[in-house]
Design an enzyme around this catalytic site. Structure first.
Site, PDB file in Angstrom:
ATOM      1  N   GLU A  51      37.525  18.228  41.324  1.00  0.00           N
ATOM      2  CA  GLU A  51      37.732  19.133  41.318  1.00  0.00           C
ATOM      3  C   GLU A  51      38.828  19.293  40.351  1.00  0.00           C
ATOM      4  O   GLU A  51      38.837  18.234  39.303  1.00  0.00           O
ATOM      5  CB  GLU A  51      38.582  19.482  42.681  1.00  0.00           C
ATOM      6  CG  GLU A  51      40.071  18.677  42.706  1.00  0.00           C
ATOM      7  CD  GLU A  51      41.189  19.005  43.283  1.00  0.00           C
ATOM      8  OE1 GLU A  51      41.977  20.587  42.899  1.00  0.00           O
ATOM      9  OE2 GLU A  51      41.576  18.450  44.773  1.00  0.00           O
ATOM     10  N   LYS A 188      48.635  17.148  51.858  1.00  0.00           N
ATOM     11  CA  LYS A 188      49.400  16.830  50.633  1.00  0.00           C
ATOM     12  C   LYS A 188      49.900  16.837  51.790  1.00  0.00           C
ATOM     13  O   LYS A 188      50.646  17.763  52.258  1.00  0.00           O
ATOM     14  CB  LYS A 188      49.417  18.285  49.839  1.00  0.00           C
ATOM     15  CG  LYS A 188      48.320  18.151  48.245  1.00  0.00           C
ATOM     16  CD  LYS A 188      49.251  18.974  47.051  1.00  0.00           C
ATOM     17  CE  LYS A 188      48.045  18.727  46.525  1.00  0.00           C
ATOM     18  NZ  LYS A 188      46.762  19.009  46.821  1.00  0.00           N
TER      19      LYS A 188
END
Length: 770
Positions: A51, A188
């Site tokens: 990404e 995350k």
């Protein structure tokens, strides 16, 4: 001549058009895919997606560019092609170049590079925006490009306080509907991890964690979130097996493979939790929301940990990419091994000891080395001769049973070409194809004489497949009434097998391609031909299949990938109409070639006069020549089979040899028009149009029309091979080419007079370049 006025643009008229560089025509939107990535995907070699928001928003410069370069090196060191995905000036890009990575890693001072998720893709593409793709955006583009594994840092998810803000990352929704495997350090740590993984369960997303059974899901910076992992995996091969099964089952949901950060990069949970909680309080006080919250929190955590969070992030991203690349590699091997058609071993065809002994007596090179391969169909042909049927009176044979004679012979366009070429040359030729278990001993099943049969070591047996079959109904004169072909086994011939066999063949002069193949294996042939330094001859096979080649990345002269094609009039017309409907005749590169040809009214009149003088008014009215000229920028040598009228050759070349041609030349007697255009990229451009008259054959001599065209193409291929070995390029020499076409036409006549699809008498034809 019908069609010239509408098909050829006057040189003075310019049409402005915009074509995206590296546009991949099979995708639903304009997507730029790096050539290296396309080649790997076509050959079923491993690719790992990366990404770009981690570069544009996650890690500051210059650490981001250093990491981007290092991630590419890690992937390549494992034999895997890296493909960083981003939106660059509005172009969805799969496989960013080094220059593009540098551009992404240094955003403008105003921070105008944006984060691109699913909702943003269409708008930002339409408005030419540059941005880093999130996990959601990257997953979409990777899936469209055919990439199965995606490695990143951490997944987005349910933000803390989402019960009141409804702030849930689109990453989770995308994993629920896009079948891609994401390799990350879990989600995350700034998120509500419990709610995040509950959400993934609701969406049916498979979650596994790397480690022995009982290993918990990691928490981004720390190795253990305290959340039990639904599943565990202990190797890249284990993960690849799950991805492969997900595909076989047709599940459209994604998979998350969580990788605990290495001990040297992990931060204790208590320490990082304190920093995160402090950062969240600061975000709430500053009323930071939406897309801005993640960059804000990561930056504040960086400050609170005195840079340790950044070091940890970079360290475990590198680890994730190494494992992700290993999973992609294992998946590629898994799919090659488990394919119904593929078996990399070149000994899939059983040959009897007697046949093997006969074959070894031939003066052939070692089995791994050949001059040419033919990729296409092997079929069992059933030819039904109905003596009372006539094309003019269908009512006499339709809707009822008909008496006749049925013959079973070996066939298939690719096999016919290969056999005819093998009979006509001493150059070793190998067939690449697949058959069912009924043809396990292929030579016996097809009743082949091993002294003349081509090398069939590139043919594989599909244990649960059915050998291709072709059934043809002929009338009392031997003309085809109708036919039915089942080529499904060959159509899906594995691209990986094709690439393997072409590489095994060593340096090649020519590759012949039968258009029975589907898009992916055909593209693999072209890609592999470029690597092998081989020129490609295409037999279009049928009108509907002839269009497929124009959906491939075939390039435009002089950077074309198909050198020769041999369509009949129906196939040529289908190719032209398809090119026009696809907008291929509007490309600037195509117009550049057409303009260089400078085909004025004098040229058109000369061709029309030549054709009509030779009794070809019907072909003139069909517009065969102008349609062919429109195809020359894609395929510069067209040999159009026009049935009882013989062959029309149309060629685009740099220089014409033979007969001392120095200027434009028109020879009605020999059916020749040579036309010199302007220069293209510093090279001369010539168009040669030639009518090759047919050889006569009495109607009562015709036994079957099946295979006559294949005999012509096979002997043409043999002549191209022999001339190459003698250092002669017959495609540029008018005199030599005339002899080549003559021999190929004689081969077609021999086959018309024979029961088999290919007459064995072809081996007795005198050779032009022996």
């Amino acid at each position: 001549m019908r069609g010239f006025s509408t098909l050829l643009r006057p040189g003075s008229n310019k049409i402005a058009t915009s074509v995206l560089v590296r546009k991949l025509h099979t995708f639903p939107s304009h997507i730029a895919v790096a050539e290296e990535v396309k080649a790997a995907i076509h050959a079923n070699e491993p690719v790992v997606a990366l990404e770009s928001t981690i570069l544009t928003h996650g890690i500051p410069y210059p650490y981001n560019i250093e990491m981007a370069i290092e991630l590419n090196k890690i992937s390549r060191s494992l034999g895997v092609v890296p493909a960083t995905i981003a939106l660059i000036n509005g172009v969805p890009t799969v496989g960013a170049t080094d220059a593009e990575l540098e551009y992404l890693c240094q955003p403008p001072a105003d921070g105008s590079f944006l984060k691109v998720s699913r909702r943003d893709l269409a708008y930002m593409t339409a408005h030419g925006v540059t941005g880093g793709t999130t996990i959601a955006g990257t997953s979409i583009l990777a899936h469209l490009a055919g990439i199965r594994v995606f490695a990143t840092g951490g997944l987005g998810g349910v933000h803390r306080g989402a019960e009141s803000t409804l702030d849930i990352s689109a990453d989770l929704e995308e994993l629920g509907r896009t079948p891609i495997a994401v390799v990350s350090a879990g989600a995350k740590a700034i998120l509500d991890l419990n709610k995040t993984f509950e959400y993934l369960e609701t969406k049916g997303v498979h979650v596994s964690t790397y480690g022995p059974k009982g290993t918990n899901i990691p928490a981004f910076y720390s190795r253990d979130s305290g959340i039990p992992s639904p599943f565990n995996f202990d190797s890249p091969e284990d993960a690849a097996a799950v991805i492969h099964a997900n595909s076989l089952l047709g599940l459209q949901s994604g998979m998350l493979f969580c990788i605990p950060p290495p001990h040297e990069f992990a931060i204790p949970a208590e320490e990082i939790d304190d920093a995160i909680n402090t950062a969240v309080i600061a975000a709430n006080e500053a009323q930071i929301k939406g897309k801005a919250i993640t960059p804000f929190l990561l930056n504040r955590i960086f400050e609170l940990t005195e840079g340790r969070s950044l070091k940890s992030n970079i360290g475990f991203v590198k680890n994730n990419v190494a494992i992700g690349a290993s999973i992609a590699k294992a998946l590629s091997l898994k799919e090659k091994e488990s394919s119904n058609i593929i078996n990399p071993a070149p000994t899939a065809i059983h040959v009897s000891p007697q046949s093997q002994k006969a074959n070894e007596s031939k003066a052939k090179p070692t089995p791994s080395s050949v001059d040419c391969v033919v990729v296409g169909a092997i079929a069992l042909d059933l030819t039904c001769d109905m003596p009372f049927a006539t094309l003019s009176s269908p009512s006499t044979y339709m809707h009822t049973s008909n008496p006749g004679t049925i013959h079973r012979t070996p066939g298939g366009v690719g096999f016919n070409l290969c056999l005819a070429a093998s009979l006509a040359t001493e150059s070793p030729i190998r067939m690449i194809s697949a058959v069912g278990p009924d043809c396990r001993d292929l030579h016996s099943a097809l009743s082949l004489d091993m002294s003349t049969a081509p090398d069939l070591s590139g043919v594989l047996v599909a244990e649960n497949g059915v050998t291709a079959q072709y059934i043809a109904m002929h009338d009392s004169r031997g003309d085809l009434i109708f036919a039915c072909a089942d080529m499904s086994l060959v159509e899906r011939l594995s691209a990986a097998h094709i690439a393997f066999e072409i590489e095994r063949a060593g340096p090649l002069k020519w590759i012949a391609l039968d258009a029975n193949l589907d898009h992916e294996p055909m593209q693999t042939v072209l890609t592999s031909a470029g690597k092998a330094g081989a020129r490609v001859l295409l037999e279009p096979t049928a009108s509907i299949k002839s269009q497929t080649v124009l959906d491939l990345d075939i390039g435009i002269y002089p950077r074309h990938s198909v050198e020769v094609a041999t369509p009949n009039t129906f196939e040529l017309e289908a190719m032209f109409k398809h090119a026009r409907s696809k907008g291929l005749l509007e490309q600037p590169e195509w117009w550049k070639v057409i303009d260089a040809c400078s085909t004025t009214a004098d040229f058109r009149n000369a061709v029309e006069h030549m054709a009509k003088s030779r009794g070809l008014s019907e072909l003139v009215d069909q517009g065969i020549v102008p349609m062919g000229i429109h195809m020359l920028p894609f395929i510069p040598n067209l040999f159009v089979k026009v049935g009882q009228h013989g062959v029309f050759s149309l060629q685009l070349m740099k220089e014409v040899k033979g007969r001392n041609v120095t200027e434009n030349q028109i020879s009605i007697a020999s059916g020749l028009v040579v036309w010199r255009g302007n220069q293209l990229d510093g090279q001369n451009v010539c168009i040669v149009v030639r009518h090759h008259a047919p050889h006569s054959v009495d109607a009562d001599e015709i036994v079957s029309v099946t295979g006559a065209g294949d005999s012509f193409v096979g002997v043409l291929l043999a002549e191209l091979l022999d001339s190459d070995k003698n250092g002669v390029n017959v495609l540029e020499d008018i005199d030599d080419l005339d002899k080549v076409i003559d021999r190929a036409q004689r081969a077609a006549i021999l086959t018309l007079k024979h029961r088999n699809a290919i007459s064995p008498e072809i081996q007795n034809l005198p050779r032009n370049h022996a």
